[in-house]
Design a protein around this motif. Structure first.
Motif, mmCIF file in Angstrom:
data_model
loop_
_atom_site.group_PDB
_atom_site.id
_atom_site.type_symbol
_atom_site.label_atom_id
_atom_site.label_comp_id
_atom_site.label_asym_id
_atom_site.label_seq_id
_atom_site.Cartn_x
_atom_site.Cartn_y
_atom_site.Cartn_z
ATOM 1 N N LEU A 41 3.117 -3.851 3.489
ATOM 2 C CA LEU A 41 4.341 -3.124 3.144
ATOM 3 C C LEU A 41 3.909 -1.744 2.679
ATOM 4 O O LEU A 41 3.359 -1.592 1.584
ATOM 5 N N VAL A 42 4.113 -0.740 3.530
ATOM 6 C CA VAL A 42 3.611 0.603 3.275
ATOM 7 C C VAL A 42 4.725 1.481 2.712
ATOM 8 O O VAL A 42 5.805 1.580 3.300
ATOM 9 N N SER A 43 4.446 2.118 1.582
ATOM 10 C CA SER A 43 5.397 3.065 0.982
ATOM 11 C C SER A 43 4.904 4.486 1.218
ATOM 12 O O SER A 43 3.704 4.754 1.142
ATOM 13 N N PHE A 44 5.833 5.392 1.527
ATOM 14 C CA PHE A 44 5.465 6.765 1.852
ATOM 15 C C PHE A 44 6.602 7.710 1.479
ATOM 16 O O PHE A 44 7.774 7.310 1.401
ATOM 17 N N ASP A 45 6.254 8.976 1.228
ATOM 18 C CA ASP A 45 7.251 9.986 0.855
ATOM 19 C C ASP A 45 7.870 10.613 2.095
ATOM 20 O O ASP A 45 7.168 10.895 3.079
ATOM 21 N N THR A 46 9.184 10.833 2.040
ATOM 22 C CA THR A 46 9.894 11.510 3.128
ATOM 23 C C THR A 46 10.765 12.612 2.533
ATOM 24 O O THR A 46 11.023 12.646 1.323
ATOM 25 N N TYR A 47 11.184 13.501 3.403
ATOM 26 C CA TYR A 47 12.151 14.523 3.020
ATOM 27 C C TYR A 47 13.289 14.494 4.043
ATOM 28 O O TYR A 47 13.032 14.461 5.240
ATOM 29 N N PRO A 48 14.533 14.388 3.608
ATOM 30 C CA PRO A 48 15.037 14.553 2.240
ATOM 31 C C PRO A 48 15.296 13.227 1.518
ATOM 32 O O PRO A 48 15.854 13.229 0.415
ATOM 33 N N ASP A 49 14.903 12.085 2.083
ATOM 34 C CA ASP A 49 15.317 10.786 1.556
ATOM 35 C C ASP A 49 14.418 10.231 0.464
ATOM 36 O O ASP A 49 14.730 9.199 -0.132
ATOM 37 N N GLY A 50 13.271 10.862 0.189
ATOM 38 C CA GLY A 50 12.400 10.364 -0.864
ATOM 39 C C GLY A 50 11.522 9.205 -0.391
ATOM 40 O O GLY A 50 11.196 9.082 0.794
ATOM 41 N N LEU A 51 11.176 8.314 -1.319
ATOM 42 C CA LEU A 51 10.251 7.219 -1.028
ATOM 43 C C LEU A 51 10.899 6.181 -0.119
ATOM 44 O O LEU A 51 12.013 5.715 -0.382
ATOM 45 N N LYS A 52 10.207 5.822 0.960
ATOM 46 C CA LYS A 52 10.677 4.793 1.874
ATOM 47 C C LYS A 52 9.536 3.822 2.158
ATOM 48 O O LYS A 52 8.383 4.077 1.798
ATOM 49 N N SER A 53 9.851 2.709 2.798
ATOM 50 C CA SER A 53 8.838 1.702 3.097
ATOM 51 C C SER A 53 9.007 1.182 4.512
ATOM 52 O O SER A 53 10.117 1.182 5.066
ATOM 53 N N MET A 54 7.897 0.742 5.099
ATOM 54 C CA MET A 54 7.899 0.024 6.374
ATOM 55 C C MET A 54 7.059 -1.237 6.203
ATOM 56 O O MET A 54 5.963 -1.185 5.636
ATOM 57 N N HIS A 55 7.581 -2.350 6.663
ATOM 58 C CA HIS A 55 6.855 -3.624 6.648
ATOM 59 C C HIS A 55 6.237 -3.796 8.032
ATOM 60 O O HIS A 55 6.948 -3.947 9.018
ATOM 61 N N GLY B 35 1.603 6.982 12.648
ATOM 62 C CA GLY B 35 0.766 7.522 11.578
ATOM 63 C C GLY B 35 0.305 6.445 10.613
ATOM 64 O O GLY B 35 -0.857 6.418 10.190
ATOM 65 N N LEU B 36 1.214 5.554 10.259
ATOM 66 C CA LEU B 36 0.852 4.458 9.355
ATOM 67 C C LEU B 36 -0.186 3.549 9.990
ATOM 68 O O LEU B 36 -1.148 3.122 9.329
ATOM 69 N N TYR C 256 0.848 -1.195 0.000
ATOM 70 C CA TYR C 256 0.000 0.000 0.000
ATOM 71 C C TYR C 256 0.883 1.245 0.000
ATOM 72 O O TYR C 256 1.889 1.306 0.718
ATOM 73 N N THR C 257 0.522 2.225 -0.827
ATOM 74 C CA THR C 257 1.238 3.492 -0.895
ATOM 75 C C THR C 257 0.316 4.611 -0.409
ATOM 76 O O THR C 257 -0.834 4.704 -0.864
ATOM 77 N N GLY D 211 -4.359 -5.051 17.867
ATOM 78 C CA GLY D 211 -5.169 -3.891 17.519
ATOM 79 C C GLY D 211 -4.411 -2.712 16.972
ATOM 80 O O GLY D 211 -4.986 -1.641 16.757
ATOM 81 N N GLU D 212 -3.101 -2.866 16.718
ATOM 82 C CA GLU D 212 -2.303 -1.787 16.122
ATOM 83 C C GLU D 212 -1.248 -2.396 15.224
ATOM 84 O O GLU D 212 -0.955 -3.596 15.297
ATOM 85 N N TYR D 213 -0.680 -1.570 14.340
ATOM 86 C CA TYR D 213 0.353 -2.052 13.444
ATOM 87 C C TYR D 213 1.719 -1.786 14.061
ATOM 88 O O TYR D 213 2.007 -0.667 14.509
ATOM 89 N N ILE D 214 2.529 -2.826 14.078
ATOM 90 C CA ILE D 214 3.888 -2.744 14.598
ATOM 91 C C ILE D 214 4.849 -3.185 13.496
ATOM 92 O O ILE D 214 4.426 -3.789 12.502
ATOM 93 N N LEU D 215 6.123 -2.899 13.678
ATOM 94 C CA LEU D 215 7.100 -3.327 12.697
ATOM 95 C C LEU D 215 7.147 -4.838 12.606
ATOM 96 O O LEU D 215 7.156 -5.541 13.630
ATOM 97 N N PHE D 216 7.188 -5.342 11.368
ATOM 98 C CA PHE D 216 7.346 -6.785 11.160
ATOM 99 C C PHE D 216 8.818 -7.062 10.934
ATOM 100 O O PHE D 216 9.464 -6.449 10.069
ATOM 101 N N GLU D 217 9.360 -7.974 11.717
ATOM 102 C CA GLU D 217 10.781 -8.304 11.610
ATOM 103 C C GLU D 217 10.966 -9.450 10.646
ATOM 104 O O GLU D 217 10.454 -10.542 10.832
#
Length: 361
Positions: free
Chosen positions: A334-348, A315-316, A271-272, A354-360
């Motif tokens: 796998l969420v893609s999102f815009d950042t500054y100054p690094d551009g497009l990044k993702s979090m899995h 936020g995600l 998802y973006t 009941g909440e989203y946490i980082l997947f290792e």
């Protein structure tokens, strides 16, 4: 003379081993990808005749799988063989021939106690979802190819009547089966009320369904109970899907993910974030600082000078819960999102508690 030749060859071999020009490239790739060695890839393909040949022994030399469980067991080794160098976090969506033999059939009639267990207001069923729930109640650990003839009381148009439905299990879910009649087989191009060729079945069924069910809902699945003759009579389940305005029978599809060097069945959705998603996060006063939210509202990206990884994750999680309230525990995104100054990044991330946490990985 031979001593010198051996000595020179040894020096050459030592030099080649010590100075492989790719060594530094491999090391840089490994560092850049968290020790994976190679970047993550997103693969999508359909198994070919050669692919089935690589796992012919496990499949008894047939070019199809008899269950989703078999596919989940044998395809990871095939992925290792075909794509040995893809990195961790990679995904592979694999489509394969799937003809599921009917292993067991049983007759079940619902009782008053069953309606009570289903927590229904009245002692009858009144929807397709309740029929499926009843099947889950009576056969909670069904396997691919299990079939039940379910008899129940059904309420419709002010009347309660007794009905019987034939249901089949496929990939952990029950489906009301489409059972072709003699007329259906004739319309499907068969001289007898059965198929004798799987390829013909998967070719003809979608064509027939396009005329029978032209107004199906996008993503709808029907499972067909076919009689098959290949020297002896048997029965199989074949899934047919309605995609992009028409029916198709590609077989089964499973998404795999590579985690810790191993391919495993994976339910990750990609998802973006959209512009409205950034606006919704910026409007939530419980996420990030006031200045960070203001910056997000103005520029539509996460400025990593003011947004920490923890705040971005919050936020995600918020936006995924808002947008997809029906996702179940364990769902990965796998969420893609815009950042500054690094551009497009993702979090899995994964839905947990009941909440989203980082997947290792």
């Amino acid at each position: 003379m031979n001593k010198y030749i051996v000595y020179i060859c040894s020096l050459v071999m030592l030099f080649m081993a010590a100075c492989d020009p790719m060594d530094e490239v491999y090391e840089e790739l490994d560092e850049a990808n968290g020790g994976n060695g190679f970047p993550a890839s997103e693969l999508e393909f359909t198994l070919t005749e050669d692919d089935y040949g690589l796992i012919a022994k496990q499949l008894d030399s047939v070019e199809y799988f008899r269950s989703y469980e078999d596919a989940k067991e044998y395809i990871p080794a095939l992925l290792d063989s075909l794509y040995p160098n893809v990195g961790g976090g990679s995904s592979a969506t694999v489509t394969f021939n799937l003809y599921v033999p009917v292993f067991a059939e049983q007759e079940i009639t619902l009782t008053g106690a069953d309606y009570t267990a289903l927590e229904l207001e009245y002692p009858n069923l009144s929807s397709q979802s309740e029929i499926i729930a009843a099947a889950d109640l009576k056969v909670p650990e069904a396997e691919d190819g299990d079939v039940i003839s379910l008899t129940y009381d059904y309420y419709s148009s002010g009347q309660v009547t007794e009905r019987t439905s034939l249901l089949g299990s496929l990939d952990g879910a029950w489906y009301t089966l489409f059972v072709p009649t003699s007329d259906d087989y004739q319309a499907l191009g068969q001289s007898y009320p059965n198929f004798d060729d799987f390829g013909e079945a998967t070719h003809n069924l979608p064509i027939y369904f396009n005329s029978l069910f032209p107004y199906a809902v996008e993503g709808e699945t029907k499972v067909v109970y076919i009689d098959y003759y290949g020297g002896e009579a048997s029965s199989y389940l074949i899934p047919v899907y309605f995609n992009d305005g028409s029916w198709e029978a590609p077989g089964g599809t499973i998404q795999f993910g590579k985690s810790e060097g191993i391919w495993v069945p994976d339910n990750t959705i990609r998802y973006t974030l959209s512009g409205s998603d950034y606006d919704a996060i910026a409007a939530n006063e419980e996420i990030g600082s006031e200045s960070a939210r203001g910056n997000l509202a103005s520029y539509g990206n996460f400025n990593t000078n003011s947004w920490s990884d923890e705040d971005i994750l919050a936020g995600l999680s918020y936006i995924l819960l808002e947008n997809f309230p029906g996702y179940e525990e364990g769902q990965r995104v796998l969420v893609s999102f815009d950042t500054y100054p690094d551009g497009l990044k993702s979090m899995h991330v994964v839905l947990s508690g009941g909440e989203y946490i980082l997947f290792e990985n």
